[in-house]
Every structure is written in C-alpha cells, then in structure tokens.
Write an enzyme that holds these catalytic residues in place. Sequence first.
Site, PDB file in Angstrom:
ATOM      1  N   ASP A 169      50.875  42.128  38.501  1.00 40.14           N
ATOM      2  CA  ASP A 169      49.934  41.213  37.851  1.00 40.14           C
ATOM      3  C   ASP A 169      50.390  40.962  36.416  1.00 40.14           C
ATOM      4  O   ASP A 169      51.316  41.616  35.936  1.00 40.14           O
ATOM      5  CB  ASP A 169      48.509  41.792  37.882  1.00 40.14           C
ATOM      6  CG  ASP A 169      48.440  43.267  37.474  1.00 40.14           C
ATOM      7  OD1 ASP A 169      49.367  43.737  36.784  1.00 40.14           O
ATOM      8  OD2 ASP A 169      47.468  43.954  37.822  1.00 40.14           O
ATOM      9  N   ASP A 188      49.244  53.493  35.189  1.00 42.43           N
ATOM     10  CA  ASP A 188      50.076  53.030  36.319  1.00 42.43           C
ATOM     11  C   ASP A 188      51.559  53.285  36.064  1.00 42.43           C
ATOM     12  O   ASP A 188      52.062  53.003  34.973  1.00 42.43           O
ATOM     13  CB  ASP A 188      49.882  51.524  36.548  1.00 42.43           C
ATOM     14  CG  ASP A 188      48.483  51.193  37.034  1.00 42.43           C
ATOM     15  OD1 ASP A 188      47.532  51.575  36.345  1.00 42.43           O
ATOM     16  OD2 ASP A 188      48.352  50.568  38.095  1.00 42.43           O
ATOM     17  N   LYS A 204      48.411  49.166  22.487  1.00 39.97           N
ATOM     18  CA  LYS A 204      48.405  50.633  22.561  1.00 39.97           C
ATOM     19  C   LYS A 204      48.689  51.298  21.225  1.00 39.97           C
ATOM     20  O   LYS A 204      48.399  52.476  21.064  1.00 39.97           O
ATOM     21  CB  LYS A 204      49.363  51.113  23.648  1.00 39.97           C
ATOM     22  CG  LYS A 204      48.842  50.763  25.043  1.00 39.97           C
ATOM     23  CD  LYS A 204      49.543  51.510  26.157  1.00 39.97           C
ATOM     24  CE  LYS A 204      48.977  51.049  27.496  1.00 39.97           C
ATOM     25  NZ  LYS A 204      49.532  51.792  28.628  1.00 39.97           N
ATOM     26  N   THR A 241      45.367  53.497  28.613  1.00 34.45           N
ATOM     27  CA  THR A 241      45.711  52.607  29.722  1.00 34.45           C
ATOM     28  C   THR A 241      45.201  51.196  29.463  1.00 34.45           C
ATOM     29  O   THR A 241      44.222  51.012  28.730  1.00 34.45           O
ATOM     30  CB  THR A 241      45.097  53.158  31.035  1.00 34.45           C
ATOM     31  OG1 THR A 241      45.245  52.193  32.071  1.00 34.45           O
ATOM     32  CG2 THR A 241      43.627  53.511  30.899  1.00 34.45           C
ATOM     33  N   ASP A 251      55.772  53.734  30.788  1.00 35.05           N
ATOM     34  CA  ASP A 251      56.885  53.120  31.528  1.00 35.05           C
ATOM     35  C   ASP A 251      57.244  51.741  30.996  1.00 35.05           C
ATOM     36  O   ASP A 251      58.238  51.163  31.420  1.00 35.05           O
ATOM     37  CB  ASP A 251      56.524  52.979  33.012  1.00 35.05           C
ATOM     38  CG  ASP A 251      55.384  52.003  33.226  1.00 35.05           C
ATOM     39  OD1 ASP A 251      54.280  52.276  32.724  1.00 35.05           O
ATOM     40  OD2 ASP A 251      55.595  50.954  33.868  1.00 35.05           O
ATOM     41  N   ASP A 291      50.226  56.658  29.600  1.00 36.86           N
ATOM     42  CA  ASP A 291      49.885  55.411  30.254  1.00 36.86           C
ATOM     43  C   ASP A 291      49.404  55.789  31.672  1.00 36.86           C
ATOM     44  O   ASP A 291      49.631  56.917  32.114  1.00 36.86           O
ATOM     45  CB  ASP A 291      51.177  54.579  30.280  1.00 36.86           C
ATOM     46  CG  ASP A 291      51.137  53.499  31.302  1.00 36.86           C
ATOM     47  OD1 ASP A 291      50.264  52.641  31.197  1.00 36.86           O
ATOM     48  OD2 ASP A 291      51.967  53.527  32.232  1.00 36.86           O
TER      49      ASP A 291
HETATM   50  P1  IMP Z   1      48.516  50.897  32.577  1.00 37.03           P
HETATM   51  O1  IMP Z   1      49.864  50.989  33.211  1.00 37.03           O
HETATM   52  O2  IMP Z   1      47.743  52.165  32.677  1.00 37.03           O
HETATM   53  O3  IMP Z   1      48.563  50.367  31.174  1.00 37.03           O
HETATM   54  O4  IMP Z   1      47.636  49.876  33.462  1.00 37.03           O
HETATM   55  C1  IMP Z   1      48.053  48.564  33.691  1.00 37.03           C
HETATM   56  C2  IMP Z   1      47.368  48.015  34.917  1.00 37.03           C
HETATM   57  O5  IMP Z   1      45.949  48.132  34.832  1.00 37.03           O
HETATM   58  C3  IMP Z   1      47.593  46.519  35.068  1.00 37.03           C
HETATM   59  O6  IMP Z   1      48.839  46.239  35.660  1.00 37.03           O
HETATM   60  C4  IMP Z   1      46.421  46.105  35.940  1.00 37.03           C
HETATM   61  O7  IMP Z   1      46.754  46.200  37.299  1.00 37.03           O
HETATM   62  C5  IMP Z   1      45.332  47.128  35.630  1.00 37.03           C
HETATM   63  N1  IMP Z   1      44.173  46.578  34.897  1.00 37.03           N
HETATM   64  C6  IMP Z   1      42.893  46.701  35.264  1.00 37.03           C
HETATM   65  N2  IMP Z   1      42.084  46.134  34.357  1.00 37.03           N
HETATM   66  C7  IMP Z   1      42.860  45.640  33.386  1.00 37.03           C
HETATM   67  C8  IMP Z   1      42.565  44.955  32.153  1.00 37.03           C
HETATM   68  O8  IMP Z   1      41.434  44.687  31.768  1.00 37.03           O
HETATM   69  N3  IMP Z   1      43.648  44.610  31.418  1.00 37.03           N
HETATM   70  C9  IMP Z   1      44.908  44.921  31.784  1.00 37.03           C
HETATM   71  N4  IMP Z   1      45.205  45.564  32.909  1.00 37.03           N
HETATM   72  C10 IMP Z   1      44.193  45.925  33.732  1.00 37.03           C
HETATM   73 MG    MG Z   2      52.181  51.568  33.181  1.00 33.75          MG
END
Ligand code: IMP
Ligand code: MG
Length: 428
Positions: free
Chosen positions: A347, A161, A355, A195, A384, A159
């Site tokens: 957000d 973030d 996923k 992601t 996470d 993942d």
């Molecule tokens: P991940 O933790 O890599 O899955 O990313 C999640 C974060 O990506 C979300 O909390 C958003 O801040 C950001 N994000 C940016 N574009 C998108 C989208 O199109 N869908 C969902 N999350 C997005």
């Molecule tokens: Mg994450």
Amino acid sequence: MTSRYRVEYSLKSHRRDGLIEWIKGLLATPFVLYAVKSNGISSVDELMTNSEARRRYAEVFHDLEVLIQDHIEMASAGTPNLSRLCQLVPSVGVFFTKLPLEKAYYIEDERRSISKRRLVAPSFNDIRLILNTAQILQLATNFHSARHQHEKLQLVTFDGDITLYDDGRNLDPDSPLLPYLLQLLEKGLYIGIVTAAGYKEPEKYYGRLAGLIDGIKTSKKLTDAQRENLLVMGGEANYLYRYQNDAGMLVTVPRDQWVLETMNGWDQDDIQSVLDYAESGLNNYIQKLSVEAVVIRKERGVGIVAKPGHKLIREQLEELVLRIDRNLRQYPAAQKINWCAFNGGSDVWVDIGDKSLGVRALQEFLRVNDGKDIKAASTLHVGDQFSSIGANDYASRTAATTSWISSPMETKNLLVDLNNYLENTANY
Ligand code: IMP
Ligand code: MG
C-alpha cells in the site's frame, strides 16, 4: 546514454544509500585484486588469499572507523559539511556514536564468509549488517562504560510491519522475537513500537501486538515497573499508548502529556489541507495509472490499498509514492508541517508527522513523565524502511541510532546479539 545515466543515477538515487554504496565501491578493489588465478589454485594458495582479503577488507573498515570519528568531531564543532567523509559522501547523515566497524566486520565475516568469497563481492547486505553490528557493539560498550553513563542505551524502538512481523501480520504469542523483546524489558530498557499503523483505539494495537502484551502481562521475571516500560506510538507520531499494570493492557496517554511543541504549533487547517491534497492526488493517480486500488482516509493519514482480489506491484507502488511525495514537497501547506509519504510494500500512505517526531515525542514524554534523560545516543530504532524517499523509518535517523533490517528474522538475530552484548562485555 544520457537518459540511461539519468535513470540509473538520478531517478533511482532514492533507492540507494550513499554511504553503503560508497563502502561497496571501496571493497570492490580488494575483491577484484584477490580474484586471483583462474585455475589450479591449491588449498594453501586459497588460505593465503582468504587471509590477505580478510586483512585488506579489515583495513578498509578500520579506515572508515577513523573517518566516521572525524565526521563526529567536525559535527560537534558545528561544521559537519567540512568533514572529509561528507566531502566523499555528501548524503551522509549524523552519527550519534562512533562505530567499531573493524570488529563488526570480523564478526560478520565469520557469519557471511565475506573474505572467502571469490565470485560474489561484498554486497549491500553485507555492509548493512556490518553497520548494524557495529552500532549495537558501540551501544553495548557505552552501556557498560562508566564514562558513557549519560548516553547509556535506554530506549529501543521498533517499526511494526517487516520488522516485528511479516507485512500485514501480527506479533503472535509464538513469535520467535518475543523472548528477546522480554529480555530487553528485564534489563530495565524501554521498548517503543513506533509504527505507521494509526488507530485511535488501544484495542486495535492489542490485535496487532497480543503476543507481546500478553507475554508482558504473564511474565514471571518482569517487575511491575518494567512491565510499564512498553509504549506504542501509532500513526508515526499521532497516538501514544502505554502498558498499564492496573488495566493489564495498553491505555491511551492523553495527547497533551506527550505532544511536542513543534507539533502543537501546526495549524489544523494546514493538516486538513495536506490530507485533502494527498487524497485527491492519490485518487487522480490511481485513475491515471489504472491501478486497482481504493483510497482510505483517516484522521491523520490517507492511503491507497488494493481492491479485493488484486495486488499492487512494486513498480506501481513506487511510481505512486514518488509522484505524491514530489507534489507534496511543492505544496505550500505541506511545507509548514511534517508529513511522510511511503510505500508500505502493498500500500502507499501519506501520514501527518513522521518517525523522527514519533521517537522524539517518546524521549520527551519519558523525560517529563519518568524523569529519564534519553538522548539520540541512548535510543536505537530498528526498522526496514531506510531509503531516502518513500520510506518511513528514514526520518528516525535524526532522532536515534538505527539498525536497518530486512525481515523479522534479521530483527531476531539483532536482538540475540544485542541482549548478549548487553549482558556481558566478554560476549563481544
Ligand atoms: P509500519 O511498518 O509499522 O510503519 O506500518 C506500516 C503499515 O501500516 C502500512 O504499510 C499499512 O499497511 C499499515 N497502516 C495502517 N494504518 C495506517 C495509517 O494510518 N497510516 C499508515 N500506514 C497504516
Ligand atoms: Mg515496516
């Protein structure tokens, strides 16, 4: 009392992990029994108590190992619901490998002083980390075992973030994770970044992953073939990119080369209808809950982010995600496709796909394109967000073995262990 019970056990159940909570309960008994004398404990008493506690905890993990093995056998016989573990923990999922929990316990006990603690019981985090360690121990064991070559680890997905970088940040060249990610590639493994961040242009991912991409480009140790083992699945399961040597960057993989049959079968009208419905729901709730946020609509997702100068609090985010998730579950078009609603920490998003499809699409693409047979047991997803509602890594549990981390630093520690164990069986 009734309403208090409901709040604790019913409304918050999505934030608990059934298996981890149950293990915590099992460990509470030895913990309580060994909270011995209140006063006057000698150092020999203490040593004896520590070693008794250690033995008792280890026995619990040994017994759990056997229960999980039995659950795996019942699942392969087509009756997972009849396993003893499933009767004890109805929400338990699938295990793609066995888990050497006793060994993992000893490793984590050294690090976390679990058996030496008399006032703080084995915690959710202790157990989460023991499960992670057991998972990578078994992946490494299979990696080295001639008998398990058909399910040897080949793909590690991450993942973004919180897992690879702090929320909303990027993987920079000075990231402490970078050397260990490169080491995985040097071992011939594939890395997939799976992601939610959904961008239609590969340049946007370069913005988020520049440290890794430049690290791969300039590495003296990687072969050209190994460099091309970096893939990025964006928007959960909506956009695929692969590092390409000639271009020296990520390039788009055309959708028809990787899209899964189930996703191809989705009606475009249902997709639009789900996004429209989620968008109007989110708009409605930010009004109703007086949340200082704006709605962002994308091709395959819709979300809310705080207005400039504002920050959304956890309770608001959670209320929003639970409401939108519940509405979508009842919405006819949403029952025909896969989607996920999650609280991203600052957000809330509703994305088309999830996923599990993202990881499966990677496995399938590598089968067709690279001729690799990558099963769930040969895939590890690190993320996470593993709560059962409002968290987007949870879906990956049906497509891969998983490790549940809570910060980029934990991911680094996991990668140090994984590389170590994969390098030499003597390391574990
Ligand atoms: P991940 O933790 O890599 O899955 O990313 C999640 C974060 O990506 C979300 O909390 C958003 O801040 C950001 N994000 C940016 N574009 C998108 C989208 O199109 N869908 C969902 N999350 C997005
Ligand atoms: Mg994450």
